[in-house]
Design a protein around this motif. Sequence first.
Motif, mmCIF file in Angstrom:
data_model
loop_
_atom_site.group_PDB
_atom_site.id
_atom_site.type_symbol
_atom_site.label_atom_id
_atom_site.label_comp_id
_atom_site.label_asym_id
_atom_site.label_seq_id
_atom_site.Cartn_x
_atom_site.Cartn_y
_atom_site.Cartn_z
ATOM 1 N N SER A 177 -9.856 -12.672 -14.516
ATOM 2 C CA SER A 177 -10.929 -13.496 -14.251
ATOM 3 C C SER A 177 -11.321 -14.070 -15.835
ATOM 4 N N GLY A 178 -10.885 -13.101 -16.697
ATOM 5 C CA GLY A 178 -11.277 -13.802 -18.180
ATOM 6 C C GLY A 178 -12.769 -13.931 -18.276
ATOM 7 N N SER A 179 -13.649 -13.377 -17.528
ATOM 8 C CA SER A 179 -14.951 -13.665 -17.447
ATOM 9 C C SER A 179 -15.860 -12.453 -17.002
ATOM 10 N N ALA A 180 -17.166 -12.249 -17.864
ATOM 11 C CA ALA A 180 -17.896 -11.265 -17.256
ATOM 12 C C ALA A 180 -18.500 -11.308 -16.032
ATOM 13 N N VAL A 181 -18.639 -12.517 -15.488
ATOM 14 C CA VAL A 181 -19.396 -13.085 -14.343
ATOM 15 C C VAL A 181 -18.175 -12.377 -12.961
ATOM 16 N N SER A 182 -19.075 -12.099 -11.886
ATOM 17 C CA SER A 182 -18.020 -11.327 -10.894
ATOM 18 C C SER A 182 -17.358 -12.654 -10.383
ATOM 19 N N PRO A 183 -16.236 -12.209 -9.806
ATOM 20 C CA PRO A 183 -15.435 -13.209 -9.007
ATOM 21 C C PRO A 183 -16.007 -13.669 -7.791
ATOM 22 N N ASP A 184 -15.654 -14.752 -7.328
ATOM 23 C CA ASP A 184 -16.163 -15.316 -6.007
ATOM 24 C C ASP A 184 -15.810 -14.632 -4.878
ATOM 25 N N ASN A 185 -16.533 -14.654 -3.642
ATOM 26 C CA ASN A 185 -16.488 -14.062 -2.523
ATOM 27 C C ASN A 185 -15.065 -14.125 -2.124
ATOM 28 N N GLU A 186 -14.412 -15.229 -2.139
ATOM 29 C CA GLU A 186 -12.931 -15.361 -1.633
ATOM 30 C C GLU A 186 -12.008 -14.375 -2.193
ATOM 31 N N ALA A 187 -12.138 -14.454 -3.785
ATOM 32 C CA ALA A 187 -11.249 -13.588 -4.430
ATOM 33 C C ALA A 187 -11.688 -12.029 -4.069
ATOM 34 N N VAL A 188 -12.978 -11.612 -3.964
ATOM 35 C CA VAL A 188 -13.292 -10.227 -3.692
ATOM 36 C C VAL A 188 -12.565 -9.868 -2.432
ATOM 37 N N ASP A 189 -12.700 -10.655 -1.346
ATOM 38 C CA ASP A 189 -12.389 -10.414 0.085
ATOM 39 C C ASP A 189 -10.868 -10.502 0.022
ATOM 40 N N ALA A 190 -10.270 -11.134 -0.923
ATOM 41 C CA ALA A 190 -8.692 -11.135 -0.893
ATOM 42 C C ALA A 190 -8.207 -9.716 -1.417
ATOM 43 N N ALA A 191 -8.989 -9.286 -2.479
ATOM 44 C CA ALA A 191 -8.873 -7.727 -3.207
ATOM 45 C C ALA A 191 -8.905 -6.661 -2.200
ATOM 46 N N ILE A 192 -9.934 -6.914 -1.399
ATOM 47 C CA ILE A 192 -10.138 -5.716 -0.531
ATOM 48 C C ILE A 192 -9.152 -5.670 0.289
ATOM 49 N N LYS A 193 -8.748 -6.989 1.172
ATOM 50 C CA LYS A 193 -7.684 -7.167 2.188
ATOM 51 C C LYS A 193 -6.354 -6.239 1.463
ATOM 52 N N SER A 194 -6.004 -6.852 0.223
ATOM 53 C CA SER A 194 -4.919 -6.408 -0.232
ATOM 54 C C SER A 194 -4.873 -4.776 -0.506
ATOM 55 N N ALA A 195 -5.859 -4.393 -0.749
ATOM 56 C CA ALA A 195 -5.919 -2.872 -1.027
ATOM 57 C C ALA A 195 -5.563 -2.166 0.352
ATOM 58 N N PHE A 196 -6.400 -2.775 1.659
ATOM 59 C CA PHE A 196 -6.148 -2.010 2.661
ATOM 60 C C PHE A 196 -4.666 -2.062 3.039
ATOM 61 N N THR A 197 -4.085 -3.250 2.955
ATOM 62 C CA THR A 197 -2.544 -3.473 3.602
ATOM 63 C C THR A 197 -1.655 -2.586 2.751
ATOM 64 N N LYS A 198 -1.939 -2.610 1.379
ATOM 65 C CA LYS A 198 -1.114 -1.924 0.517
ATOM 66 C C LYS A 198 -1.132 -0.582 0.728
ATOM 67 N N LEU A 199 -2.174 0.121 1.031
ATOM 68 C CA LEU A 199 -2.251 1.549 1.260
ATOM 69 C C LEU A 199 -1.559 1.731 2.523
ATOM 70 N N ASP A 200 -1.918 1.024 3.614
ATOM 71 C CA ASP A 200 -1.176 0.942 4.788
ATOM 72 C C ASP A 200 0.388 1.014 4.758
ATOM 73 N N ASP A 201 0.789 0.006 3.991
ATOM 74 C CA ASP A 201 2.365 0.020 3.602
ATOM 75 C C ASP A 201 2.919 0.902 3.218
ATOM 76 N N THR A 202 2.254 1.551 2.240
ATOM 77 C CA THR A 202 2.432 2.696 1.278
ATOM 78 C C THR A 202 2.742 3.881 2.386
ATOM 79 N N LEU A 203 2.049 3.880 3.417
ATOM 80 C CA LEU A 203 2.254 5.011 4.333
ATOM 81 C C LEU A 203 3.188 4.845 5.473
ATOM 82 N N VAL A 204 3.266 3.265 6.059
ATOM 83 C CA VAL A 204 4.069 3.063 7.156
ATOM 84 C C VAL A 204 5.385 2.395 6.760
ATOM 85 N N LYS A 205 5.474 1.843 5.858
ATOM 86 C CA LYS A 205 6.812 1.042 5.378
ATOM 87 C C LYS A 205 7.553 2.199 4.647
#
Length: 446
Positions: free
Chosen positions: A138-166
């Motif tokens: 982000s290049g900033s000390a301000v927290s990213p917006d909700n959309e970016a945070v949600d996308a990051a959480i979703k990415s973490a969930f699916t990445k972990l599942d893919d690591t195990l299943v795929k």
Amino acid sequence: MNPPATKKLQATAASIKPSTVPDLDSLGISDNIDHPKAASSDDVTRQLNEHAFSYSSTGVPGVSRYDGAQLASNARCEDAFVHGTFSSPFEAKDGKNADKWMAWGVFDGHVGWQMADLLTRHLVPYVRRSLQGIAGNSGSAVSPDNEAVDAAIKSAFTKLDDTLVKSAEATISSTASLPEKMSRLEAANTGSCSLLTLYDPNTRKLRVACTGDSRAVLGRQTADGQWECVELSADQTGSNQDEVARLNAQFPNEPNMIAGGRVWGIMVSRAFGDGMWKWTSALKQKLRDNFNGSSVPSGARYADYKDGPYLTAEPVITTTEISTSQPSFVIVASDGLWDKMTSQQAVDLVGRWIKWQAEGASKPLKPANASRFPPPMLGAQHDCLYDEKTATVQDNNAAVHLMRNGIGGAHDELTRAMLTSRYPSSREVRDDITVQVVMFNAAGQQ
């Protein structure tokens, strides 16, 4: 001369310490059957509190206390949980170190306990690393917006599942030993729902990421003293019309995919693991033939089943800002609790518990006719659901309080019957139950 093998056997026998052979006469000659002991009232309280915990001081602004408890029905319990603090993935707006975040997770396993257990160790680190990634970009000390945070959480969930299943194809093609391959495939052969709740004290935002049918419910007190119930997640099953529409759009030529509220036989429409609903038919057959893979869903029962993948680990996320003035709490629980009571009933019960605590919790609150309840029955025609007439407040742990009321409350004979019933028959009357209750206070207070 004795051969070496015989000498070794003799040496081994000589090293065995002498002991007395069991005398079976001690079993007696009575025709009376030694039945297992029925649960007493004290046994009920002991079992409800066996895995209970409570933190009255968290060190995190806005969170005054949280309680948790778990009651198994399966042997071994297929639920798992996680709770605690972790370093904020974002810097504070003033450039200083931000306050720690808090997390409460409930993982409801199925087809085994292994995936739920694994999530307790790996999901929070995956989410934290993913959030740190967007903070660094982000290049900033301000927290990213909700959309970016949600996308990051979703990415973490699916990445972990893919690591195990795929990774299954690569695992079975590797040079690893058979035991090692079986170990790597174990979690993905099972499945788990995941309900992860994250609290950022700097913004007072509570994020709930739900994969499956565990549920988070917010209770907040209104001006008239009543407790308002706000569901922060929706059960993701084959009965959820949004999920039905999503799956039908993804697989438009498979009209038999969802029946009776299930997706090819499984209740949930989102989950970690459950490789048999995600792997191709060819891979599933290879795993079944050579690596003891699961046979569900059965091709004989679901002739129209194709390749999917029919389930996803991607969560649905809600974000709620916790009020600085209204008293509030969140209940995070597996479906074992929600099988027994509605969201509003659970909120009302915690509201009663809060009032009881404020008044000193000097003595249990039970219905006046608690000693005259009708004899209970359990079975297909006599399910045990929360009943306002049997409500009680007697436990100093809010999660235990909810569990007790979910299995009979002040009806002592019923609660004892519920906990006398053991696995596997207990599965007919109750599921594993895991509950965490988090209390929030006004901004600036500890």
